[in-house]
Write an enzyme that holds these catalytic residues in place. Structure first.
Site, PDB file in Angstrom:
ATOM      1  N   ASP A   1       0.753  -1.009   0.113  1.00  0.00           N
ATOM      2  CA  ASP A   1       0.107  -0.031  -0.019  1.00  0.00           C
ATOM      3  C   ASP A   1       0.780   0.938  -0.071  1.00  0.00           C
ATOM      4  O   ASP A   1       0.450   2.368  -0.035  1.00  0.00           O
ATOM      5  CB  ASP A   1      -0.958  -0.057   1.280  1.00  0.00           C
ATOM      6  CG  ASP A   1      -0.246  -0.009   2.426  1.00  0.00           C
ATOM      7  OD1 ASP A   1       0.814  -0.266   2.732  1.00  0.00           O
ATOM      8  OD2 ASP A   1      -1.191  -0.158   3.604  1.00  0.00           O
ATOM      9  N   SER A   2       2.200   1.062  -0.188  1.00  0.00           N
ATOM     10  CA  SER A   2       3.035   2.147  -0.095  1.00  0.00           C
ATOM     11  C   SER A   2       2.874   2.773  -1.680  1.00  0.00           C
ATOM     12  O   SER A   2       3.447   3.835  -1.829  1.00  0.00           O
ATOM     13  CB  SER A   2       4.743   1.736  -0.129  1.00  0.00           C
ATOM     14  OG  SER A   2       4.723   0.686  -0.736  1.00  0.00           O
TER      15      SER A   2
ATOM     16  N   GLU B   1      -1.568  -5.430   8.655  1.00  0.00           N
ATOM     17  CA  GLU B   1      -0.637  -4.929   9.906  1.00  0.00           C
ATOM     18  C   GLU B   1      -1.412  -5.452  11.245  1.00  0.00           C
ATOM     19  O   GLU B   1      -2.405  -5.146  11.533  1.00  0.00           O
ATOM     20  CB  GLU B   1      -0.467  -3.553   9.646  1.00  0.00           C
ATOM     21  CG  GLU B   1       0.192  -3.133   8.449  1.00  0.00           C
ATOM     22  CD  GLU B   1       0.355  -1.450   8.189  1.00  0.00           C
ATOM     23  OE1 GLU B   1       0.764  -1.281   7.330  1.00  0.00           O
ATOM     24  OE2 GLU B   1      -0.128  -0.779   9.371  1.00  0.00           O
TER      25      GLU B   1
ATOM     26  N   LYS C   1      -1.143  -9.641   3.133  1.00  0.00           N
ATOM     27  CA  LYS C   1      -0.366  -9.196   4.438  1.00  0.00           C
ATOM     28  C   LYS C   1      -1.302  -8.187   4.887  1.00  0.00           C
ATOM     29  O   LYS C   1      -2.039  -7.153   4.084  1.00  0.00           O
ATOM     30  CB  LYS C   1       0.970  -8.493   3.991  1.00  0.00           C
ATOM     31  CG  LYS C   1       1.524  -7.793   5.306  1.00  0.00           C
ATOM     32  CD  LYS C   1       3.080  -7.469   4.790  1.00  0.00           C
ATOM     33  CE  LYS C   1       3.067  -6.320   3.860  1.00  0.00           C
ATOM     34  NZ  LYS C   1       2.722  -4.881   4.876  1.00  0.00           N
TER      35      LYS C   1
ATOM     36  N   GLU D   1       9.064  -4.152  10.741  1.00  0.00           N
ATOM     37  CA  GLU D   1       9.241  -2.646  10.222  1.00  0.00           C
ATOM     38  C   GLU D   1       9.833  -1.891  11.224  1.00  0.00           C
ATOM     39  O   GLU D   1       9.045  -1.697  12.283  1.00  0.00           O
ATOM     40  CB  GLU D   1       8.253  -2.051   9.737  1.00  0.00           C
ATOM     41  CG  GLU D   1       8.452  -0.767   8.905  1.00  0.00           C
ATOM     42  CD  GLU D   1       7.409  -0.451   7.760  1.00  0.00           C
ATOM     43  OE1 GLU D   1       7.680   0.825   7.244  1.00  0.00           O
ATOM     44  OE2 GLU D   1       6.647  -1.102   7.615  1.00  0.00           O
TER      45      GLU D   1
ATOM     46  N   ASP E   1      -0.741  -6.277  -0.031  1.00  0.00           N
ATOM     47  CA  ASP E   1      -1.081  -5.692   1.124  1.00  0.00           C
ATOM     48  C   ASP E   1      -2.820  -5.508   1.171  1.00  0.00           C
ATOM     49  O   ASP E   1      -3.647  -5.180   0.055  1.00  0.00           O
ATOM     50  CB  ASP E   1      -0.757  -4.302   1.294  1.00  0.00           C
ATOM     51  CG  ASP E   1       0.574  -4.177   1.947  1.00  0.00           C
ATOM     52  OD1 ASP E   1       1.059  -5.273   2.642  1.00  0.00           O
ATOM     53  OD2 ASP E   1       1.375  -3.395   1.998  1.00  0.00           O
TER      54      ASP E   1
END
Length: 257
Positions: free
Chosen positions: A49-50, A118, A116, A185, A88
């Site tokens: 999602d960056s 978070e 993925k 991270e 993500d």
């Protein structure tokens, strides 16, 4: 089909850790970059999602939507033959276990080999639901970009004994729930090393020191493709932005001749 895929994905990564084989992971958001990375031998390609920041010009990742992730995941899938594609789940797409499974299935249909999301203990219900649905899952603990508005800034994790213990607990509970690997991270390197040694599954670090089982970077940071911001832990090995600027200026001069 899903159950077979999740078993193969997870067992392959665990076997590679047992052999001491390090993992190389990079991000891709479109077909050309995905194909370049795949042909260069990257093990894992992350449709992160960056993309909200380095592709779409957002201030952070919190505004990225499922439709955006599906669009970019499909483009990346078309360029990949050998690497595993991890995608993500964006912020707000896994608020409940049912929502998490529904959106994870959408990403798999778009081409993800694994998804993925978070968090650790706080999202364990969602993680278990995804794994029980037979979908390969990659964890992500430490600094959580989707929580930046809540935390107020990007902060290094694991600086206190209490924080380090919480990170270890999160890692262990994600492993128990069936994570195939975990991204660590922006974490104190010593803490990341302890977590890596405690787990059977691989850890993949980003700003977490050299002792994880693999590393991941945002590809524009690696190749100098996003010159307006560079994380302190990212070492640029090329300067794509400078080359593009040079080529365009040359073109403009010739066109205006």
């Amino acid at each position: 089909m899903y159950a077979c895929r999740v078993h193969e994905f997870a067992s392959s990564l665990i076997d590679r850790k047992a052999r001491g084989e390090k993992l190389a992971m990079l991000t891709a958001y479109d077909y050309p970059m995905a194909r370049w990375l795949d042909e260069a031998g990257v093990d894992l390609i992350l449709v992160g999602d960056s993309l909200g920041m380095v592709v779409l010009g957002m201030q952070d990742t919190t505004g990225v939507t499922m439709s955006m992730m599906l669009h970019h995941a499909a483009a990346v899938r078309r360029g990949v033959e050998k690497a595993s594609v991890v995608v993500d789940l964006p912020a707000g797409s896994y608020l409940t276990p049912d929502m998490a499974v529904h959106n994870a299935r959408r990403l798999v249909a778009a081409g993800a080999d694994a998804v993925k999301l978070e968090g650790g203990m706080k999202v364990i219900g969602q993680v278990r639901a995804i794994v029980e649905a037979g979908i390969a899952y990659v964890g992500h603990i430490g600094m959580l970009p989707q929580s930046v508005l809540h935390e107020g800034a990007y902060k290094k994790k694991g600086k206190t004994d209490e924080d380090a213990e919480r990170l270890m607990e999160d890692a262990l509970v994600l492993q128990e729930a069936g994570a195939a690997c975990i991204v660590l991270e922006s974490m104190v390197p010593e803490v990341a090393e302890r977590i890596s040694k405690a787990l059977k599954i691989p850890t993949i670090g980003i700003g977490a020191g050299p002792d994880c089982d693999g590393q991941v970077l945002v590809t524009p940071d690696l190749v100098g493709g996003f010159p307006w911001f560079k994380p302190p832990f990212a070492e640029s090995r090329a300067n794509v932005a400078m080359e593009v600027t040079r080529a365009v200026r040359e073109y403009v001069r010739k066109a205006k001749g």
